[in-house]
Design a protein around this motif. Sequence first.
Motif, PDB file in Angstrom:
ATOM      1  N   ALA D  95       0.829  -1.208   0.000  1.00  9.94           N
ATOM      2  CA  ALA D  95       0.000   0.000   0.000  1.00  9.94           C
ATOM      3  C   ALA D  95       0.860   1.253   0.000  1.00  9.94           C
ATOM      4  O   ALA D  95       0.570   2.239  -0.695  1.00  9.94           O
ATOM      5  N   CYS D  96       1.938   1.216   0.781  1.00 10.87           N
ATOM      6  CA  CYS D  96       2.834   2.374   0.842  1.00 10.87           C
ATOM      7  C   CYS D  96       3.506   2.595  -0.513  1.00 10.87           C
ATOM      8  O   CYS D  96       3.608   3.731  -0.988  1.00 10.87           O
ATOM      9  N   ALA D  97       3.954   1.516  -1.123  1.00  8.62           N
ATOM     10  CA  ALA D  97       4.583   1.637  -2.443  1.00  8.62           C
ATOM     11  C   ALA D  97       3.600   2.203  -3.464  1.00  8.62           C
ATOM     12  O   ALA D  97       3.967   3.046  -4.298  1.00  8.62           O
ATOM     13  N   ALA D  98       2.339   1.766  -3.404  1.00 11.76           N
ATOM     14  CA  ALA D  98       1.327   2.272  -4.341  1.00 11.76           C
ATOM     15  C   ALA D  98       1.078   3.767  -4.127  1.00 11.76           C
ATOM     16  O   ALA D  98       0.958   4.543  -5.090  1.00 11.76           O
ATOM     17  N   ALA D  99       1.004   4.180  -2.862  1.00  8.36           N
ATOM     18  CA  ALA D  99       0.784   5.601  -2.577  1.00  8.36           C
ATOM     19  C   ALA D  99       1.973   6.440  -3.023  1.00  8.36           C
ATOM     20  O   ALA D  99       1.813   7.547  -3.567  1.00  8.36           O
ATOM     21  N   CYS D 100       3.190   5.928  -2.787  1.00  8.90           N
ATOM     22  CA  CYS D 100       4.406   6.642  -3.207  1.00  8.90           C
ATOM     23  C   CYS D 100       4.482   6.738  -4.734  1.00  8.90           C
ATOM     24  O   CYS D 100       4.883   7.780  -5.274  1.00  8.90           O
ATOM     25  N   LYS D 101       4.105   5.657  -5.423  1.00 10.06           N
ATOM     26  CA  LYS D 101       4.107   5.669  -6.897  1.00 10.06           C
ATOM     27  C   LYS D 101       3.130   6.728  -7.400  1.00 10.06           C
ATOM     28  O   LYS D 101       3.459   7.546  -8.279  1.00 10.06           O
ATOM     29  N   SER D 102       1.931   6.739  -6.843  1.00 12.39           N
ATOM     30  CA  SER D 102       0.907   7.673  -7.277  1.00 12.39           C
ATOM     31  C   SER D 102       1.312   9.123  -7.006  1.00 12.39           C
ATOM     32  O   SER D 102       1.199   9.998  -7.868  1.00 12.39           O
ATOM     33  N   CYS D 103       1.802   9.363  -5.803  1.00 12.47           N
ATOM     34  CA  CYS D 103       2.183  10.722  -5.423  1.00 12.47           C
ATOM     35  C   CYS D 103       3.437  11.165  -6.172  1.00 12.47           C
ATOM     36  O   CYS D 103       3.540  12.310  -6.611  1.00 12.47           O
ATOM     37  N   GLY D 104       4.381  10.253  -6.311  1.00 12.38           N
ATOM     38  CA  GLY D 104       5.607  10.575  -7.029  1.00 12.38           C
ATOM     39  C   GLY D 104       5.327  10.941  -8.487  1.00 12.38           C
ATOM     40  O   GLY D 104       5.902  11.903  -9.018  1.00 12.38           O
ATOM     41  N   ASP D 105       4.453  10.171  -9.134  1.00 15.36           N
ATOM     42  CA  ASP D 105       4.102  10.463 -10.530  1.00 15.36           C
ATOM     43  C   ASP D 105       3.407  11.814 -10.641  1.00 15.36           C
ATOM     44  O   ASP D 105       3.666  12.583 -11.566  1.00 15.36           O
ATOM     45  N   GLU D 106       2.504  12.084  -9.693  1.00 22.77           N
ATOM     46  CA  GLU D 106       1.772  13.353  -9.733  1.00 22.77           C
ATOM     47  C   GLU D 106       2.718  14.536  -9.496  1.00 22.77           C
ATOM     48  O   GLU D 106       2.692  15.524 -10.235  1.00 22.77           O
ATOM     49  N   CYS D 107       3.556  14.429  -8.486  1.00 22.20           N
ATOM     50  CA  CYS D 107       4.492  15.515  -8.177  1.00 22.20           C
ATOM     51  C   CYS D 107       5.479  15.734  -9.323  1.00 22.20           C
ATOM     52  O   CYS D 107       5.881  16.874  -9.598  1.00 22.20           O
ATOM     53  N   ALA D 108       5.879  14.644  -9.965  1.00 25.26           N
ATOM     54  CA  ALA D 108       6.839  14.763 -11.067  1.00 25.26           C
ATOM     55  C   ALA D 108       6.281  15.642 -12.189  1.00 25.26           C
ATOM     56  O   ALA D 108       7.034  16.333 -12.882  1.00 25.26           O
ATOM     57  N   GLN D 109       4.972  15.627 -12.346  1.00 26.86           N
ATOM     58  CA  GLN D 109       4.342  16.458 -13.385  1.00 26.86           C
ATOM     59  C   GLN D 109       4.465  17.955 -13.089  1.00 26.86           C
ATOM     60  O   GLN D 109       4.275  18.783 -13.969  1.00 26.86           O
ATOM     61  N   HIS D 110       4.683  18.297 -11.820  1.00 26.65           N
ATOM     62  CA  HIS D 110       4.785  19.705 -11.432  1.00 26.65           C
ATOM     63  C   HIS D 110       6.213  20.102 -11.062  1.00 26.65           C
ATOM     64  O   HIS D 110       6.436  21.221 -10.579  1.00 26.65           O
ATOM     65  N   SER D 111       7.155  19.198 -11.302  1.00 30.30           N
ATOM     66  CA  SER D 111       8.531  19.419 -10.840  1.00 30.30           C
ATOM     67  C   SER D 111       9.196  20.623 -11.493  1.00 30.30           C
ATOM     68  O   SER D 111      10.003  21.309 -10.868  1.00 30.30           O
ATOM     69  N   SER D 112       8.842  20.866 -12.751  1.00 34.43           N
ATOM     70  CA  SER D 112       9.516  21.972 -13.434  1.00 34.43           C
ATOM     71  C   SER D 112       9.013  23.327 -12.932  1.00 34.43           C
ATOM     72  O   SER D 112       9.708  24.332 -13.025  1.00 34.43           O
ATOM     73  N   HIS D 113       7.800  23.344 -12.409  1.00 36.38           N
ATOM     74  CA  HIS D 113       7.249  24.605 -11.900  1.00 36.38           C
ATOM     75  C   HIS D 113       7.483  24.817 -10.414  1.00 36.38           C
ATOM     76  O   HIS D 113       7.564  25.950  -9.955  1.00 36.38           O
ATOM     77  N   HIS D 114       7.510  23.723  -9.659  1.00 30.30           N
ATOM     78  CA  HIS D 114       7.559  23.869  -8.200  1.00 30.30           C
ATOM     79  C   HIS D 114       8.661  22.995  -7.615  1.00 30.30           C
ATOM     80  O   HIS D 114       8.607  21.770  -7.692  1.00 30.30           O
ATOM     81  N   GLU D 115       9.631  23.678  -7.011  1.00 30.42           N
ATOM     82  CA  GLU D 115      10.755  22.965  -6.395  1.00 30.42           C
ATOM     83  C   GLU D 115      10.271  21.957  -5.356  1.00 30.42           C
ATOM     84  O   GLU D 115      10.809  20.848  -5.240  1.00 30.42           O
ATOM     85  N   HIS D 116       9.223  22.327  -4.580  1.00 34.34           N
ATOM     86  CA  HIS D 116       8.761  21.398  -3.535  1.00 34.34           C
ATOM     87  C   HIS D 116       8.218  20.109  -4.137  1.00 34.34           C
ATOM     88  O   HIS D 116       8.358  19.033  -3.547  1.00 34.34           O
ATOM     89  N   CYS D 117       7.608  20.209  -5.323  1.00 34.29           N
ATOM     90  CA  CYS D 117       7.123  18.986  -5.971  1.00 34.29           C
ATOM     91  C   CYS D 117       8.285  18.123  -6.458  1.00 34.29           C
ATOM     92  O   CYS D 117       8.199  16.884  -6.433  1.00 34.29           O
ATOM     93  N   LYS D 118       9.338  18.768  -6.895  1.00 37.21           N
ATOM     94  CA  LYS D 118      10.519  18.005  -7.311  1.00 37.21           C
ATOM     95  C   LYS D 118      11.129  17.255  -6.124  1.00 37.21           C
ATOM     96  O   LYS D 118      11.453  16.065  -6.208  1.00 37.21           O
TER      97      LYS D 118
END
Lengths: 139, 139, 139, 139
Positions: D95-118
Motif C-alpha cells: 500500500a505504501c509503495a502504491a501511494a508513493c508511486k501515485s504521489c511521485g508520478d503526480e508531483c513529477a508532473q509539477h517538478s519543473s514549476h515547483h521545487e517542492h514537488c521536485k
Amino acid sequence: MVQVNRFEWSRPAREARHSPRRRLQGVRPGLPACIECAQTCTACADACLGEDSVADLTHCIRTDLDCADLCETTGRVLSRQTGNNAEVTRAVLEACAAACKSCGDECAQHSSHHEHCKICADACQRCEQACRDLLTSLG
Amino acid sequence: MVQVNRFEWSRPAREARHSPRRRLQGVRPGLPACIECAQTCTACADACLGEDSVADLTHCIRTDLDCADLCETTGRVLSRQTGNNAEVTRAVLEACAAACKSCGDECAQHSSHHEHCKICADACQRCEQACRDLLTSLG
Amino acid sequence: MVQVNRFEWSRPAREARHSPRRRLQGVRPGLPACIECAQTCTACADACLGEDSVADLTHCIRTDLDCADLCETTGRVLSRQTGNNAEVTRAVLEACAAACKSCGDECAQHSSHHEHCKICADACQRCEQACRDLLTSLG
Amino acid sequence: MVQVNRFEWSRPAREARHSPRRRLQGVRPGLPACIECAQTCTACADACLGEDSVADLTHCIRTDLDCADLCETTGRVLSRQTGNNAEVTRAVLEACAAACKSCGDECAQHSSHHEHCKICADACQRCEQACRDLLTSLG
C-alpha cells in the motif's frame, strides 16, 4: 454512525494508583466528539479542495488539517488509561480546544457558501465544548 | 538518518498576512526533534513489550504511546504554514512538551535496566527542550 | 456514538475525471467500520496493558497497535476524493483487511478471558468484511 | 536530520517464535525513507496550498495527504516487532509503495514549476524503492 468503546475492565490493584475510576468517568465523554470532529475536518479539507473557489479556502484547509490531527491524537490519548498524567491530558485538551476554536471560526466564515463548512463548524464547536467540559471536570 | 524538508517557496502576496517569514524561521527548528521523538517512543513502547519485565513497564508503554502521538501531530502542525494560528501552535507545543516531560521522566526511571528507555529519555528531553525553545521564540 | 460525514458537494467539472460519483458511492460504506475499529483497537491495547496477564498479551497489543494505525489511515483515505487512485485505495483496503484479520484472530484467542478482546475481535471482523465488500465493489 | 532508532534489545525466549532476527534485519532499512517521505508529503501539500496555482494542484495535494498517512503508518508498523505478521507487513508495504508511486508520478508532473514537488517526487521514489526492496527481502 460508529460506536466508541472504552472498556470497563476490572483493574488490577497495581494500577489503582495510576487511574482512579472517578477520573476515568470524567474523561470519557469527550471521545466521540473528538473522533467525529477529526473525521469531519478531514472530509471538509477534501471538500474544500473540490470547490472552484479553492484559492479562497486555503486557510480553511490548513486549519482543517491541523484540527483533524489534534482531534485524532486527543481521541487516542482519551482512549488510554495513562492515569496520573493529568497534566498531559489537560495540555492535550487545551490544544484540541484551541484547534477546534480556530477551525470552527474559520469554517463559520464559509458556512453560508459551503454546506461542508457549516457541518464542520458545528462539529468543531461541539468538540471544543466537550474538551472544555472535560477540562472543568478534571479540575 | 532521514532528512526533514520545509520548503522555502516564494509566497504569494495573499498569504503574507497569514505567515510572516520571521515566524516561520522561528518555528522550524523543532521539527526534527519531534519526528525523532515520535519514532523513538513508538520503538521504545515495542521494546518494552519485548521485555520479560513488561508488567513493570505498562505505565512506560502508555506514556510512550501518548508521546509518540503528540510528537507526530506536532511535527505535522510545524510542517504547515497555518500562519496566524499562533495560539494553536503554542498550545500544541505546550502539549508536546508536557508529553515529552512525562515520558522522559518515566523512561529515565528505567534507564539503568533498559538501553531503549535511556535512548528514549534522551530523545524526549531533546524534544521537550526544542518545544520550549520554540515557545520562547514565538513570544 | 459518533457521526461520520462525507459531504455530497456539487463537484466542479474539472474534477469529474478524477472522482466519478459511482465510485464514491461504492467507497463510502467502509468508513464507519474503520473508525470504530481504530478506536476499539487503541482501547483494547490499553485494556490489555491493564491486565495482570499482560505478559501473555504482548502479541495482542502489537496487533492492536498495527490495526489501529491501519484503520485510522484507511479511514482518512476513504474520507478523501482522491479519485483516480483506485490502485492506492485497493492496496490500502487490502492492508487494512490483513491487519483486521490478524488482530481479529489474535483477539479471538483471548475472548473467553477478556471482554475487551471479544469486543475488539468483533470490531475487527466487521471492518475486515467492510474492506472486502469495498474491494469487491471497486472491481 | 533526525535519527531513527530501532532497538536491538535482547529478546526473551518467549518472543523468538514471533520475531526471528533475520526478518528484523530485513525489515529495518525502509524506516528512514518512510519517515522522510511522510514529512515531505505533509510539507509539499502545504506548499501547494501556498501557490497561486493551487486550483491546478488539488489532485497533487490529495495524493500528498494520502501518501503522508500511508508512509507514517508504515513507519510505525516497521518500528514494531509484530513478528509473525509477515502478511500484514507485506500488505502495508504494498500500500505504501502504491501511494508513493501515485504521489511521485503526480508531483513529477509539477517538478519543473515547483521545487517542492521536485523534492517530494524524489522522496516518493526513494520510499517506493525502499518498500519494494523490503518486499523482495521478505520473500
